[in-house]
Design a protein around this motif. Structure first.
Motif, PDB file in Angstrom:
ATOM      1  N   LEU A  71       0.871  -1.182   0.000  1.00 17.16           N
ATOM      2  CA  LEU A  71       0.000   0.000   0.000  1.00 17.16           C
ATOM      3  C   LEU A  71       0.897   1.218   0.000  1.00 17.16           C
ATOM      4  CD1 LEU A  71      -2.905   1.079   0.113  1.00 17.16           C
ATOM      5  CD2 LEU A  71      -2.700   1.130   2.611  1.00 17.16           C
ATOM      6  N   GLU A  72       0.614   2.101  -0.946  1.00 15.53           N
ATOM      7  CA  GLU A  72       1.471   3.273  -1.110  1.00 15.53           C
ATOM      8  C   GLU A  72       1.454   4.117   0.156  1.00 15.53           C
ATOM      9  OE1 GLU A  72       2.016   7.081  -4.144  1.00 15.53           O
ATOM     10  OE2 GLU A  72       0.359   5.654  -4.384  1.00 15.53           O
ATOM     11  N   ALA A  73       2.601   4.685   0.449  1.00 16.90           N
ATOM     12  CA  ALA A  73       2.728   5.511   1.657  1.00 16.90           C
ATOM     13  C   ALA A  73       1.786   6.699   1.588  1.00 16.90           C
ATOM     14  CB  ALA A  73       4.172   5.971   1.827  1.00 16.90           C
ATOM     15  N   GLY A  74       1.202   7.019   2.712  1.00 14.96           N
ATOM     16  CA  GLY A  74       0.259   8.128   2.792  1.00 14.96           C
ATOM     17  C   GLY A  74      -0.580   8.017   4.042  1.00 14.96           C
ATOM     18  N   ILE A  75      -1.601   8.865   4.134  1.00 18.42           N
ATOM     19  CA  ILE A  75      -2.485   8.883   5.286  1.00 18.42           C
ATOM     20  C   ILE A  75      -3.843   8.386   4.834  1.00 18.42           C
ATOM     21  CG2 ILE A  75      -3.601  10.322   7.020  1.00 18.42           C
ATOM     22  CD1 ILE A  75      -1.193  12.145   6.937  1.00 18.42           C
ATOM     23  N   ASN A  99     -27.819  -3.512  26.401  1.00 20.63           N
ATOM     24  CA  ASN A  99     -29.115  -4.106  26.066  1.00 20.63           C
ATOM     25  C   ASN A  99     -30.124  -2.971  25.909  1.00 20.63           C
ATOM     26  OD1 ASN A  99     -31.184  -5.855  25.544  1.00 20.63           O
ATOM     27  ND2 ASN A  99     -31.487  -6.438  27.707  1.00 20.63           N
ATOM     28  N   PRO A 100     -30.418  -2.554  24.709  1.00 19.15           N
ATOM     29  CA  PRO A 100     -29.883  -3.079  23.448  1.00 19.15           C
ATOM     30  C   PRO A 100     -28.478  -2.567  23.210  1.00 19.15           C
ATOM     31  CG  PRO A 100     -31.340  -1.265  23.016  1.00 19.15           C
ATOM     32  CD  PRO A 100     -31.426  -1.501  24.494  1.00 19.15           C
ATOM     33  N   PRO A 101     -27.663  -3.263  22.374  1.00 18.09           N
ATOM     34  CA  PRO A 101     -26.289  -2.810  22.115  1.00 18.09           C
ATOM     35  C   PRO A 101     -26.282  -1.522  21.299  1.00 18.09           C
ATOM     36  CG  PRO A 101     -26.840  -4.688  20.729  1.00 18.09           C
ATOM     37  CD  PRO A 101     -27.995  -4.526  21.661  1.00 18.09           C
ATOM     38  N   LYS A 102     -25.156  -0.804  21.408  1.00 16.97           N
ATOM     39  CA  LYS A 102     -25.000   0.459  20.691  1.00 16.97           C
ATOM     40  C   LYS A 102     -23.741   0.380  19.864  1.00 16.97           C
ATOM     41  CE  LYS A 102     -25.947   5.325  21.555  1.00 16.97           C
ATOM     42  NZ  LYS A 102     -27.305   5.223  21.049  1.00 16.97           N
ATOM     43  N   SER A 103     -23.899   0.734  18.552  1.00 19.10           N
ATOM     44  CA  SER A 103     -22.768   0.658  17.621  1.00 19.10           C
ATOM     45  C   SER A 103     -22.382   2.049  17.172  1.00 19.10           C
ATOM     46  CB  SER A 103     -23.143  -0.206  16.397  1.00 19.10           C
ATOM     47  OG  SER A 103     -23.445  -1.524  16.781  1.00 19.10           O
ATOM     48  N   ASN A 104     -21.158   2.095  16.633  1.00 11.90           N
ATOM     49  CA  ASN A 104     -20.632   3.378  16.165  1.00 11.90           C
ATOM     50  C   ASN A 104     -19.531   3.101  15.158  1.00 11.90           C
ATOM     51  OD1 ASN A 104     -20.093   6.143  15.944  1.00 11.90           O
ATOM     52  ND2 ASN A 104     -18.480   5.988  17.497  1.00 11.90           N
ATOM     53  N   ILE A 105     -19.505   3.906  14.102  1.00  9.80           N
ATOM     54  CA  ILE A 105     -18.422   3.827  13.114  1.00  9.80           C
ATOM     55  C   ILE A 105     -17.397   4.891  13.504  1.00  9.80           C
ATOM     56  CG2 ILE A 105     -17.769   4.096  10.720  1.00  9.80           C
ATOM     57  CD1 ILE A 105     -20.537   3.189   9.909  1.00  9.80           C
ATOM     58  N   SER A 106     -16.254   4.449  13.909  1.00  6.68           N
ATOM     59  CA  SER A 106     -15.197   5.333  14.377  1.00  6.68           C
ATOM     60  C   SER A 106     -14.058   5.319  13.377  1.00  6.68           C
ATOM     61  CB  SER A 106     -14.709   4.878  15.755  1.00  6.68           C
ATOM     62  OG  SER A 106     -13.754   5.767  16.251  1.00  6.68           O
ATOM     63  N   ILE A 107     -13.496   6.470  13.085  1.00 10.98           N
ATOM     64  CA  ILE A 107     -12.452   6.621  12.075  1.00 10.98           C
ATOM     65  C   ILE A 107     -11.086   6.464  12.741  1.00 10.98           C
ATOM     66  CG2 ILE A 107     -11.443   8.101  10.324  1.00 10.98           C
ATOM     67  CD1 ILE A 107     -14.246   7.053   9.672  1.00 10.98           C
ATOM     68  N   LEU A 108     -10.285   5.552  12.179  1.00 11.87           N
ATOM     69  CA  LEU A 108      -8.892   5.392  12.603  1.00 11.87           C
ATOM     70  C   LEU A 108      -8.004   5.971  11.516  1.00 11.87           C
ATOM     71  CD1 LEU A 108      -6.693   4.281  14.460  1.00 11.87           C
ATOM     72  CD2 LEU A 108      -6.858   2.107  13.212  1.00 11.87           C
ATOM     73  N   ARG A 109      -7.208   6.912  11.834  1.00 12.44           N
ATOM     74  CA  ARG A 109      -6.323   7.583  10.886  1.00 12.44           C
ATOM     75  C   ARG A 109      -4.998   6.840  10.880  1.00 12.44           C
ATOM     76  NH1 ARG A 109      -4.428  13.760  11.027  1.00 12.44           N
ATOM     77  NH2 ARG A 109      -4.401  14.176   8.799  1.00 12.44           N
ATOM     78  N   VAL A 110      -4.692   6.189   9.749  1.00  8.68           N
ATOM     79  CA  VAL A 110      -3.504   5.350   9.639  1.00  8.68           C
ATOM     80  C   VAL A 110      -2.504   6.034   8.728  1.00  8.68           C
ATOM     81  CG1 VAL A 110      -2.603   3.094   8.997  1.00  8.68           C
ATOM     82  CG2 VAL A 110      -4.892   3.292   9.978  1.00  8.68           C
ATOM     83  N   LYS A 111      -1.281   6.124   9.175  1.00 10.31           N
ATOM     84  CA  LYS A 111      -0.190   6.699   8.394  1.00 10.31           C
ATOM     85  C   LYS A 111       0.662   5.546   7.877  1.00 10.31           C
ATOM     86  CE  LYS A 111      -0.162  10.717  11.429  1.00 10.31           C
ATOM     87  NZ  LYS A 111       0.615  11.519  12.383  1.00 10.31           N
TER      88      LYS A 111
END
Length: 821
Positions: free
Chosen positions: A586-590, A602-614
């Motif tokens: 994978l080419e270098a970058g962010i 109960n009930p469960p709670k979901s979330n889409i969380s962003i991980l910033r990968v360098k």
């Protein structure tokens, strides 16, 4: 010493009597007969006849017979001579005659030696060297010298000793010439009151300078007077030999008589009032106090009042009387409460000055519980009473204390009050009723409620009934909640006089609900362009608590499709997962990788969380080698603004430094002048529109000027580039050189010397000599005055008057004042 006891007639016949003496140790007795006769009347013939004087003969010496020494006559001891002191003379008074039996054949000379003769005190005893008559020259004092030891000598006219010296002892007989003297004129003693007869009080002592072994020095004491004479005129007696004073009567009472004054007399001659000498002294006997008087209250009942809930308040002042000596342990009162205070709410302290008892409240008293106290108090002394004395009924009193009702603070019960509620309650929900109680049961008062502290502003309270209602959603994750507990404080105020208030704390224990979705942690990570050897470990952050938090489920979204194509996520346990590259490169970058995290609620709670990968290029160890490029590419807006601000600040600092350096260079170039700046010659030079006068009408500090030669020597300049107005190169005259720091007093002399040297210089240039001292060097930006075209201005002007201005203007006159040549 024999004295006449009384006056009696002495007949012409001799009076005879015997005197007996006895040795106290050996009991040996002697007797002597005394014959007393009338002294015969002296006539002129009898006065002329010398009295008979005892004769002392030197003892005979040993004689030599048949080669052996034999004593011709036994030696004998000369008895001492007794001489009364204070004799009235006449002097010299003959004592004895010293004679040698050799005076018949030889002419002898007699002398005496020893203290009183030839040794200090000298001159008391003298001897006639021819007749051997020993005499005393003045009265003797036994108190100074009681005995004299002399030695008598007999020599011939050549000074040769003819007899062995003999010892002569002269005893000074004591006379009663000294009165007794007390060691102190005033004697002080003490005796406790109520002392029994025979109690020792004190001892007075007197001394007599006369012989203590004779009657003259034997003293006897007696009491002459006693003041006051109550209750008996003979309260004390004295031992006539030792001077000890003791009591002989009962009835010593300090409360009646505090002090007795005795006049004590000491008499010698064993107290003989006729022949003895006497003296007096004063004995002051102070009757000391004993605790024979108990304290008595001045009243049987004392009254006081105290507001409720007050402490350290003096309720009543108890007064007592005590006849003992003030401020002594027998007078100081000690108070104790013997009844009426089972809970120990009162204490009694003693005023050290007035001896009063101060009844003080030491514990708060509630009017609603006790409206009155009746205390029983007793008064005692610091020391017990004397034997046989009992406490009277007056040593006990009653104290009646009335409690005054005051308006008290309302109080919440319980305080703090704890309730349990789930978070997320909507506004307007009634939580509880938090009311206060008024301890003043006998006062009709209303209580109103207000909110005192509500950090998150979630609650309100009804001012009348104390109902607490929410005005916002309760959130357990709020920073105002500590350990799941939210604290709010409320105030309850009554309408009494004065109005009082009390506070209460409501503690809400918030139960957690699943109202917070989990988030990825950390939010930034880095990895290599290839899947090996790096991987990213992540976890989840959930502000809820169990069971609404972990374990968590980690997954990648389906959209965009590049996420699952490039990345893969593996769950390690309930809280951790691992993100790896799925492709080989994978080419270098962010890259921003969305991760779906689901909690266990109960009930469960979901979330889409962003991980910033360098993604970066890595070395063999798996460390990034182009981290700086990637980090620079990924700088945020805040970082860019911070960098710009730092650059601007740095430029401002550089600009300020440059300005400061320029200003500093100007200050270095500016010279400190001793004259006013308006008269500075260097300024005048730059102002070419002001020609100014000569050196006679300008006061310049020439010490500040520089000589041209010291700045730029002419020898190093090519001739072709020399200015027209410069001085030509010639041998220069000797101008005076001034020191670097001239004294202001010699400025005029310096100028005159320079002027004289310039007038005599044939090579002086055609310009004012002042310009020489302010020479600016070559290449002046002002240009040369010689380059001005003066032919166009006043060509027809007559310059002959320049010849009258002196040799300094001679060249100028030649240039302009001549003809066409």
């Amino acid at each position: 010493m024999v004295y006449a006891v009384r006056s009696f007639p002495l007949s012409s016949e001799h009076a005879k009597f015997l005197i007996y003496a006895q040795d106290k140790e050996t009991q040996e007795k002697w007797q002597v007969a005394v014959k007393l006769s009338l002294k015969p009347t002296l006539t002129e013939d009898s006065v002329k006849e010398p009295p008979e004087v005892e004769e002392i003969v030197f003892p005979r010496q040993f004689s030599k017979h048949s080669g052996h020494l034999q004593r011709q006559k036994r030696d004998w001891v000369i008895p001492p001579i007794n001489l009364p002191e204070n004799s009235r003379g006449p002097f010299p008074q003959e004592l004895v005659r010293i004679r040698s039996d050799r005076d018949k054949n030889l002419s002898l000379r007699y002398s005496v030696t020893g203290p009183g003769a030839d040794q200090p005190p000298t001159g008391i005893f003298i001897i006639n060297p021819i007749s051997g008559q020993l005499s005393v020259t003045k009265p003797l004092d036994r108190e100074q010298i009681a005995r004299f030891h002399l030695r008598a000598h007999a020599v011939d006219i050549n000074g040769n000793q003819v007899e062995n010296p003999i010892d002569i002892v002269i005893n000074v007989i004591d006379m009663n010439d000294n009165r007794p003297e007390f060691l102190h004129q005033v004697w002080n003693g003490t005796v406790p009151e109520g002392s029994k007869p025979g109690t020792y009080v004190m001892t007075v002592t007197a001394i007599d300078a006369d012989d203590p072994n004779a009657l003259n020095g034997m003293l006897r004491y007696r009491i002459l007077s006693q003041a006051p004479s109550t209750p008996s005129p003979n309260m004390f007696t004295i031992n006539n030999e030792t001077g000890d004073i003791i009591t002989v009567a009962a009835g010593l009472d300090r409360e009646k008589v505090q002090q007795y004054t005795l006049i004590i007399q000491a008499t010698d001659m064993e107290g003989n009032p006729t022949y003895g000498l006497s003296n007096t002294a004063t004995a002051i006997i102070t009757v000391t106090d004993v605790n024979d008087n108990p304290p008595e209250f001045t009243a049987m009942t004392f009254y006081g009042e105290v507001p409720e809930n007050r402490v350290d308040v003096i309720v009543a002042n108890l007064t007592v009387t005590d006849k003992d000596q003030p401020h002594t342990p027998a007078w100081n009162a000690v108070y104790r409460i013997s009844g009426g205070d089972p809970t120990g709410r009162f204490a009694i302290q003693t005023d050290p000055n007035s001896n009063d008892g101060l009844v003080t409240v030491v514990k708060p008293i509630d009017f609603e519980t006790n409206r009155m106290f009746v205390l029983t108090v007793a008064a005692e002394n610091q020391v017990p009473l004397a034997k046989g004395i009992q406490h009277p009924p007056q040593s006990t009193a009653t104290v009646s204390v009335t409690v005054i009702d005051v308006n008290e603070n309302p109080y919440f019960a319980p305080n703090p009050k704890i309730i349990r509620q789930e978070e997320g309650l909507h506004a307007g929900t009634m939580l509880t009723t938090f009311t206060a109680q008024d301890p003043d049961r006998y006062m009709q008062q209303n209580i109103r409620y207000t909110k005192l502290s509500d950090p998150a502003n979630w609650l309100k309270i009804d001012p009348v009934n104390g109902q607490i209602t929410t005005i916002a959603v309760l959130d357990r994750e709020s920073p105002n909640v500590k350990n799941n507990i939210y604290n709010a404080t409320f105030l309850a105020s009554d309408n009494g006089i004065p109005p009082m208030s009390g506070t209460g704390t409501l503690q809400i224990y918030l139960l957690d609900i699943n109202d917070n979705a989990p988030q990825v942690l950390p939010q930034e990570a880095e990895t290599c362009e290839t899947p090996d050897p790096n991987s990213i470990n992540i976890t989840a952050l959930d502000y809820d608590i169990d069971p609404n938090a972990g374990p968590f489920a980690f997954d990648l979204p389906l959209s965009p499709v590049t996420i699952k194509r490039n990345w893969t996520i593996t769950r390690l346990n309930g809280d951790f997962a691992q993100l790896n590259l799925k492709i080989k490169f994978l080419e270098a970058g962010i890259y921003e990788v969305p991760i779906i995290i689901t909690d266990s609620g109960n009930p469960p709670k979901s979330n889409i969380s962003i991980l910033r990968v360098k993604v970066c290029q890595c070395d063999s160890n798996g460390d990034c080698t182009d981290v700086d490029r990637i980090v620079g590419a990924g700088l945020g807006t805040g970082a860019i603004i911070a960098i710009l601000l730092c650059i601007i600040i740095l430029l401002i600092l550089v600009l300020m430094f440059v300005v400061w350096m320029k200003r500093r260079d100007k200050e270095r170039q500016a010279k400190q002048l001793l004259i006013d700046p308006e008269d500075d010659v260097r300024d005048n030079i730059l102002k070419y529109d002001e020609e100014g006068g000569g050196e006679e009408d300008q006061d310049y500090d020439l010490s500040q000027l520089q000589q041209p030669d010291t700045v730029e020597p002419d020898a190093i300049k090519p001739v072709g580039i020399r200015r027209m107005d410069e001085r030509p190169i010639h041998a220069e005259p000797q101008y005076p050189v001034r020191s670097a720091a001239p004294h202001p007093g010699d400025i005029g002399d310096f100028i005159n010397e320079g002027l004289k040297a310039a007038d005599n210089d044939p090579t002086a240039p055609p310009y004012d000599s002042l310009l020489v001292f302010d020479y600016e060097g070559s290449g002046s930006t002002a240009g040369s005055l010689s380059s001005l075209n003066s032919s166009s201005s006043g060509g027809e002007q007559d310059y002959d008057y320049l010849n009258d201005w002196g040799p300094r203007f001679k060249k100028l006159a030649d240039m302009y004042g001549g003809g066409d040549d």
